[in-house]
Design a protein around this motif. Structure first.
Motif, PDB file in Angstrom:
ATOM      1  N   SER A   1     -16.973  -4.121  -2.900  1.00  0.00           N
ATOM      2  CA  SER A   1     -16.366  -4.450  -1.495  1.00  0.00           C
ATOM      3  C   SER A   1     -16.052  -5.292  -1.145  1.00  0.00           C
TER       4      SER A   1
ATOM      5  N   ASN B   1      -8.948   6.974  -0.503  1.00  0.00           N
ATOM      6  CA  ASN B   1      -9.435   7.713   1.231  1.00  0.00           C
ATOM      7  C   ASN B   1      -7.370   8.551   1.296  1.00  0.00           C
ATOM      8  N   MET B   2      -6.184   8.336   0.986  1.00  0.00           N
ATOM      9  CA  MET B   2      -5.238   8.891   0.930  1.00  0.00           C
ATOM     10  C   MET B   2      -5.125   9.676  -0.661  1.00  0.00           C
TER      11      MET B   2
ATOM     12  N   PRO C   1     -13.416  -9.530   2.280  1.00  0.00           N
ATOM     13  CA  PRO C   1     -13.088  -8.364   1.694  1.00  0.00           C
ATOM     14  C   PRO C   1     -13.268  -8.671   0.315  1.00  0.00           C
ATOM     15  N   GLY C   2     -13.405  -7.517  -0.036  1.00  0.00           N
ATOM     16  CA  GLY C   2     -13.772  -8.100  -2.059  1.00  0.00           C
ATOM     17  C   GLY C   2     -11.922  -6.395  -2.562  1.00  0.00           C
TER      18      GLY C   2
ATOM     19  N   LEU D   1       0.819  -1.781  -0.057  1.00  0.00           N
ATOM     20  CA  LEU D   1      -0.113   0.096   0.226  1.00  0.00           C
ATOM     21  C   LEU D   1       1.027   1.215  -0.091  1.00  0.00           C
TER      22      LEU D   1
ATOM     23  N   TYR E   1       0.915   4.238  -3.179  1.00  0.00           N
ATOM     24  CA  TYR E   1       0.592   5.173  -2.247  1.00  0.00           C
ATOM     25  C   TYR E   1       1.989   6.418  -2.876  1.00  0.00           C
TER      26      TYR E   1
ATOM     27  N   VAL F   1     -14.136  -2.700  -8.493  1.00  0.00           N
ATOM     28  CA  VAL F   1     -14.192  -2.254  -6.827  1.00  0.00           C
ATOM     29  C   VAL F   1     -15.530  -2.717  -5.551  1.00  0.00           C
TER      30      VAL F   1
ATOM     31  N   GLY G   1     -12.865  -3.976  -3.921  1.00  0.00           N
ATOM     32  CA  GLY G   1     -12.983  -2.441  -3.329  1.00  0.00           C
ATOM     33  C   GLY G   1     -11.791  -2.570  -1.499  1.00  0.00           C
ATOM     34  N   SER G   2     -12.090  -3.419  -1.176  1.00  0.00           N
ATOM     35  CA  SER G   2     -10.834  -2.886  -0.552  1.00  0.00           C
ATOM     36  C   SER G   2      -9.542  -2.929   0.012  1.00  0.00           C
TER      37      SER G   2
ATOM     38  N   VAL H   1      -9.503   1.009  -1.620  1.00  0.00           N
ATOM     39  CA  VAL H   1     -10.256   2.743  -1.007  1.00  0.00           C
ATOM     40  C   VAL H   1      -9.473   2.493  -0.305  1.00  0.00           C
ATOM     41  N   PRO H   2      -8.283   1.680   0.818  1.00  0.00           N
ATOM     42  CA  PRO H   2      -7.789   3.254   1.392  1.00  0.00           C
ATOM     43  C   PRO H   2      -6.893   3.871   0.490  1.00  0.00           C
TER      44      PRO H   2
END
Lengths: 306, 306
Positions: A195, A216-217, A205-206, A175, A179, A193, A208-209, A212-213
């Motif tokens: 979820s 969000n970032m 967890p799909g 991650l 990022y 995506v 999208g999990s 999504v971080p």
């Protein structure tokens, strides 16, 4: 919006329905099977549709398997299939990158968050990538990682794209890399995506999990290549040269399958009640999408074979 | 909204500012230091405030360290401090669970996504927990996991709460467990929901990156115990018996620190320009929050010492 027509048990209606279409795009999990459990009558139903001259295409958001790997699942389930009639989000992503994005060196590598299915499809399209199942990314952070990721010395300057799919080996190191590539301007793609991921009659967890971080970032949304993204529909149309008017999308999920068919302006959509969504879901005021037809189970179409 | 008063270089204004308050709540990263780099004059500035009879409380969203561990960082930086004047989101979460939630057996265990700091604070409050740094959760999924998580046989029936903090060892197994506990009705808490974590002069995934897949999967939002959550302010007030009118929040981030102080109806907020946000951020139309005062750097307050 009009409510869908219920076909189960109505041979005349089923025949009229089948006659409307040349191609059936079929979601797999929740339609053909649930996890490793094949629904009764599926093999015969597909045989029946093909015997009526219909083309069947299996459209799945599962990115963990390449088309040949996915075909093995069909074979194991006893469903005759051709690798060419399977269309997964890993494949959809690979052809989007190679034929639409067309990344040019020296910024043409993809950083992959995902499993072997994505890697195999990228290889087929000759797209260079790093990350993925590489064991050197499956470990804890070291002090050198913090420093080298932060100052960029551990980043590959050739990465121009981050592709996030379902990764059973997601971790902080991957991650962090993804990022930083996004911060440096990499194109942000997601195989899909969803979820959650249906497995063993429950949910996990799909894909999208995994994305999504990063959403969000960065505040950025990825281009998603799975249902209901129309990038996937365009790719399917390009490959199979289908007539959308004469094509029907079959699925159990309103927010992916049915929405995908409606937004793709297909001739029809068929919901089945063997998966995630039920009748109450499309009757709800805030329904994600309303199908044109529904059956209790896909094998109800066989009634027209008699 | 009125723009903040700039104090740097204005001794009269600084004295008037200092006289307004008895307590200074200070964010750490971006205010006292950046990563491992202590800003110049910080030790002397804190000494000066204390010499004027002010109480200093260090309020951090970093959940990876317990208060004693965090104090070691202060000592290593050469900043005299008392463990009692440190208030972190791990501590805030532990006291929320033990004193507000008051989970009763047989559903009183916490499933932790996070590092040792959270575990240590939970231990201090005698809150039973599983997960966290337990090595048996730091591994890949097995076929037994898929089955046992799905059917519940591998889940602990005593878990009544999921607490998500910054976890450098986040993985698919832990997310799968946490999701199932939430599906079964566990209370959803987060130490804090910062999307990023500042480190080595750059940004890495923050605690929000750990909880956001669960938010995306469940559609539920956690109660967040870090800034700007007022649950943290209530806990600080309860512990220090402070007079909010005579308290000032000092920080570099508008969306956490300054918002925290304003929503907590403190007597004042002071922004510093040594961290994330700059003057243009509160002058923007969509500013997350506007401080009452600002200085270029915290040590500018020392001008009043001469």
């Amino acid at each position: 919006m009009a409510l869908p027509q219920h076909l189960s048990g109505d041979v005349v209606a089923i025949n009229a329905f089948i006659d409307k279409f040349d191609v059936f795009l079929l979601d797999c999990d929740g339609v053909l099977w649930s996890g490793d459990h094949l629904f009764e009558g599926i093999v015969e139903t597909l045989e029946f549709l093909r015997s009526r001259g219909k083309k069947t295409v299996f459209v799945t958001n599962n990115s963990t398997k390449s088309r040949p790997e996915y075909q093995k699942k069909f074979t194991a389930m006893g469903i005759p299939s051709d690798v060419e009639e399977i269309f997964g989000s890993a494949y959809s992503s690979a052809i989007y990158i190679s034929r639409i994005l067309k990344l040019e060196p020296p910024k043409n590598k993809v950083f992959v968050l995902g499993e072997a299915g994505i890697e195999n499809e990228l290889r087929t399209e000759n797209v260079p990538f790093i990350g993925g199942t590489d064991p050197s990314f499956r470990r804890d952070m070291t002090p050198e990682d913090w420093q080298g990721i932060a100052d960029g010395s551990l980043l590959d300057p050739e990465v121009g794209c981050v592709l996030a799919g379902l990764d059973f080996h997601v971790n902080y190191l991957k991650l962090s890399h993804a990022y930083q590539y996004l911060r440096r301007g990499a194109v942000f793609l997601a195989t899909n995506v969803d979820s959650t991921f249906p497995m063993n009659h429950n949910f996990f967890p799909g894909a999208g999990s995994i994305s999504v971080p990063l959403i969000n970032m960065t505040g950025q949304k990825p281009v998603a290549l799975g249902k209901p993204s129309q990038a996937m529909m365009d790719a399917i149309e390009g490959k199979f040269q289908l007539n959308r008017e004469r094509t029907c999308m079959v699925g159990d999920r309103l927010d992916t399958d049915i929405k995908f068919g409606i937004e793709g302006k297909l001739g029809g959509t068929l919901a089945v009640l063997t998966g995630v969504n039920k009748q109450a879901d499309w009757e709800a005021k805030d329904a994600a999408a309303v199908p044109a037809f529904y059956v209790d189970k896909l094998s109800d179409l066989r009634a027209a074979a008699q």
